[in-house]
Enzyme design. Structure first.
Site, PDB file in Angstrom:
ATOM      1  N   HIS A  73      -1.200 -41.406   9.266  1.00  0.00           N
ATOM      2  CA  HIS A  73      -2.593 -41.680   8.834  1.00  0.00           C
ATOM      3  C   HIS A  73      -3.636 -41.170   9.818  1.00  0.00           C
ATOM      4  CE1 HIS A  73      -1.786 -43.984   5.169  1.00  0.00           C
ATOM      5  NE2 HIS A  73      -0.728 -44.518   5.812  1.00  0.00           N
ATOM      6  N   GLU A 102      -9.573 -39.807  -0.672  1.00  0.00           N
ATOM      7  CA  GLU A 102      -9.673 -38.410  -0.297  1.00  0.00           C
ATOM      8  C   GLU A 102     -10.616 -37.656  -1.230  1.00  0.00           C
ATOM      9  OE1 GLU A 102      -6.143 -38.749  -3.130  1.00  0.00           O
ATOM     10  OE2 GLU A 102      -7.105 -39.928  -1.557  1.00  0.00           O
ATOM     11  N   ASP A 104     -11.640 -33.158  -4.464  1.00  0.00           N
ATOM     12  CA  ASP A 104     -10.490 -34.007  -4.155  1.00  0.00           C
ATOM     13  C   ASP A 104      -9.494 -33.167  -3.353  1.00  0.00           C
ATOM     14  OD1 ASP A 104      -9.108 -36.710  -5.005  1.00  0.00           O
ATOM     15  OD2 ASP A 104      -7.566 -35.123  -5.082  1.00  0.00           O
TER      16      ASP A 104
END
Length: 446
Positions: free
Chosen positions: A327, A357, A314
């Site tokens: 973004h 993510e 992560d």
């Protein structure tokens, strides 16, 4: 196309007709001969009876005179004359008291097979004729009659009649056969040859007219009818050929379209399958594809005990990156991290993006040490990624939760759960680190 020659058919018809004609002619000739012989027999029987009656009538008066005068010479002349008749083999003239005045006979001729046919003209018999002189009985005339000579003559007559009828029968059969051949067999053979020369694959020849005949009869009508049907069939055949050619063209076009459409569908299907199993942004397997492959690997581990390690990844502060740089910058970070995973894992390993993510990797056939070393290398590579976006450098790190081969569970969901636990632990311990699951004891590595 090979067909049987119709010439054989014509010969067979002529031969069968010859047999039938000769057979019928012989039968008719035989029946006619029987009828002729029957009437001949009746006529011959009447002739014999009449001849005997004339001889007896003409001889009775003279024989009676010889008895009245007791003239032996006259009696001998009468008896000799009677014996000279073919059917009379013995003649006796005697008085009414039984005294023989004259008796003459001739040697009997015997033919065994004719002797057995006593039903023809009757058997050998003796006839006694009373002799009268002026109404007074003077004696008797005894005649021994043998029909054998009549049978001999009759059988010679049978032979002549049989030969004659046979000759007439053969002549009639030959005439009928010639007539049949000229009027039927030969025209049929000509028509058969005409039909045989017609090529089924060449409709041009179907317009060849049938053989010409001077007579206007059923065969002529048959030939004209066949010719008309051939002309009609030629029209239908040409139309059928045009239709078939058009159908073949349409079928070919349809096949080409089907092939093109099939290829398009295959490409579309492959694209759909790729979209269904691949993360569009990063180009690596999506969550669904990763889970399907990972569960298969887990099943192999359960069955064959082939080890693997599960790595949960992560990205740290990813929301902050999106908020700070936008973004598009976050998307570039995800693409760069996916590239690191692809670069530092093997082809048999399974990687995938399972969340925004969050990534996951299944390392096949590794030991715990090998899994730890590979995970640390991936962590370090991500930490030093040169991500440039909008003229600014973006630093990114990641937290890792590792489930080594020795800590795998039979339930794959439990394995995932333990990986998540280690991932959260890495986050809580300060991020940018690897936490390893060991049964109920969790350890971390930096």
């Amino acid at each position: 196309m090979s067909t049987k020659s119709t010439i054989d058919f014509g010969r067979g018809l002529a031969v069968r007709q010859a047999y039938m004609t000769v057979g019928i002619a012989l039968l008719v000739g035989f029946l006619m001969a029987l009828i002729l012989l029957f009437f001949e027999y009746q006529s011959e029987q009447r002739r014999i009876e009449q001849q005997l009656q004339r001889v007896i009538t003409s001889s009775s008066a003279v024989a009676a005179e010889s008895l009245w005068t007791l003239s032996t010479d006259l009696a001998d002349v009468v008896s000799e004359g009677l014996v000279s008749q073919p059917l009379i083999v013995e003649a006796t003239i005697e008085t009414f008291t039984g005294t023989v005045l004259s008796q003459h006979s001739k040697p009997a001729v015997s033919e065994c097979w004719l002797d057995t046919l006593s039903f023809l003209f009757g058997p050998t018999r003796v006839e006694v004729i009373p002799l009268f002189h002026k109404n007074d009985l003077v004696g008797h005339l005894k005649l021994n009659i043998d029909p054998l000579p009549a049978r001999q003559v009759f059988f010679k007559r049978i032979q002549y009649i049989a030969v004659g009828e046979l000759v007439k029968t053969l002549i009639l059969a030959a005439a009928l056969l010639a007539l049949f051949y000229i009027t039927l067999a030969r025209p049929i053979r000509n028509y058969a040859n005409w039909v045989e020369r017609i090529d089924p694959d060449n409709p041009v020849g179907w317009r060849r007219a049938p053989p010409r005949r001077e007579q206007r009869d059923e065969l002529t009508a048959l030939g004209e009818s066949i010719f008309q049907r051939l002309v009609q069939a030629r029209t239908y055949f040409l139309e059928l050929q045009q239709t078939r050619s058009a159908l073949e063209t349409l079928n070919q076009e349809l096949e080409d379209r089907v092939q093109v459409r099939t290829k398009e569908l295959e490409v579309a299907l492959a694209r759909a399958e790729h979209l269904a199993t691949t993360d569009v942004m990063t180009g690596i397997p999506n969550r669904r594809s990763f889970m399907d492959q990972a569960e298969k690997r887990h099943a192999e581990w359960l069955r064959y005990k082939r080890p693997y390690a599960l790595l949960m990844i992560d990205l740290d502060t990813f929301k902050q990156i999106n908020d700070t740089y936008g973004h598009p910058a976050g998307d570039q970070v995800l693409i760069s991290v996916a590239a690191v995973l692809q670069q530092h894992t093997r082809c048999e390993d399974i990687i995938g993006r399972i969340g925004g993510e969050e990534f996951c990797a299944l390392l096949v056939g590794v030991s715990e040490v090998g899994a730890i070393n590979l995970t640390e290398r991936i962590r370090a590579e991500i930490a030093k990624l040169p991500i440039e976006f909008g003229g600014q450098s973006i630093l990114v790190t990641a937290s890792f939760g590792l489930v080594p081969p020795e800590s795998l569970q039979e339930d794959f969901d439990e394995v995932l759960k333990h990986g998540d636990q280690m991932l959260y632990q890495a986050k809580n311990e300060g991020r940018n680190r690897v936490c390893i699951y060991h049964s109920e004891i969790c350890t971390s590595a930096h």
